[in-house]
Scaffold this motif. Structure first.
Motif, short mmCIF file in Angstrom:
data_model
loop_
_atom_site.label_atom_id
_atom_site.label_comp_id
_atom_site.label_asym_id
_atom_site.label_seq_id
_atom_site.Cartn_x
_atom_site.Cartn_y
_atom_site.Cartn_z
N GLY A 1 -0.14 9.83 -10.57
CA GLY A 1 -0.81 9.51 -11.83
C GLY A 1 0.03 9.80 -13.06
N ALA B 1 0.82 -1.21 0.00
CA ALA B 1 0.00 0.00 0.00
C ALA B 1 0.86 1.26 0.00
CB ALA B 1 -0.93 -0.01 1.21
N PRO C 1 2.65 6.26 -7.11
CA PRO C 1 2.11 6.23 -8.47
C PRO C 1 0.61 6.54 -8.54
CG PRO C 1 3.52 4.32 -8.10
CD PRO C 1 3.37 5.03 -6.79
N VAL C 2 -0.14 6.12 -7.54
CA VAL C 2 -1.58 6.39 -7.56
C VAL C 2 -1.85 7.88 -7.40
CG1 VAL C 2 -3.73 6.05 -6.27
CG2 VAL C 2 -2.30 4.10 -6.81
N LEU C 3 -1.16 8.53 -6.47
CA LEU C 3 -1.41 9.94 -6.23
C LEU C 3 -0.86 10.83 -7.34
CD1 LEU C 3 -0.78 10.22 -2.38
CD2 LEU C 3 -2.97 10.18 -3.58
N LYS D 1 3.96 1.57 -1.11
CA LYS D 1 4.66 1.72 -2.40
C LYS D 1 3.71 2.11 -3.52
CE LYS D 1 8.59 -1.16 -1.46
NZ LYS D 1 9.74 -1.57 -2.19
N ALA D 2 2.44 1.79 -3.38
CA ALA D 2 1.48 2.11 -4.42
C ALA D 2 0.96 3.54 -4.32
CB ALA D 2 0.31 1.14 -4.36
N THR D 3 1.10 4.18 -3.17
CA THR D 3 0.53 5.51 -3.01
C THR D 3 1.18 6.55 -3.93
OG1 THR D 3 1.99 5.93 -1.14
CG2 THR D 3 -0.26 5.22 -0.65
#
Length: 102
Positions: A27, A17, A23-25, A19-21
């Motif tokens: 974009g 979670a 790239p997700v934030l 590490k994914a924040t």
């Protein structure tokens, strides 16, 4: 399932979670200029902190022993622009000599 495996799964999920924040934030957008300078300095700062804590860190006290001589010899060799294998050998030799004499 034991409690150790539950902890491993929770920590693994939290790592994914975290590490994914980024790239997700973001974009796909580039980092802001103020953050890119900080991110570029993270690796050297963390490496320096690791070296210091492993060299002089003890159990709630500073430990000044042969490791400090090895790090100092390595620092001098790096400042003299010696190749990395030479730096490692010099640091190990300095540590060994201090341990031999102590």
């Amino acid at each position: 399932m034991s409690s150790a495996w539950i902890v491993v799964l929770i920590v693994g999920a939290a790592t994914v979670a975290l590490k994914a924040t980024g790239p997700v934030l973001l974009g796909g957008r580039p980092l802001p200029e103020s953050l890119s300078g900080v991110v570029a300095l993270l690796a050297p700062v963390l490496l320096a902190a690791l070296v210091v804590t492993q060299t002089v860190g003890g159990d709630r006290e500073l430990v000044l022993d042969a490791r400090l001589a090895g790090v100092g010899a390595g620092a001098v060799a790096i400042a003299a622009r010696a190749p990395l294998p030479v730096v490692v050998v010099l640091a190990a030799a300095a540590t060994a000599v201090v341990r031999l004499l102590a």
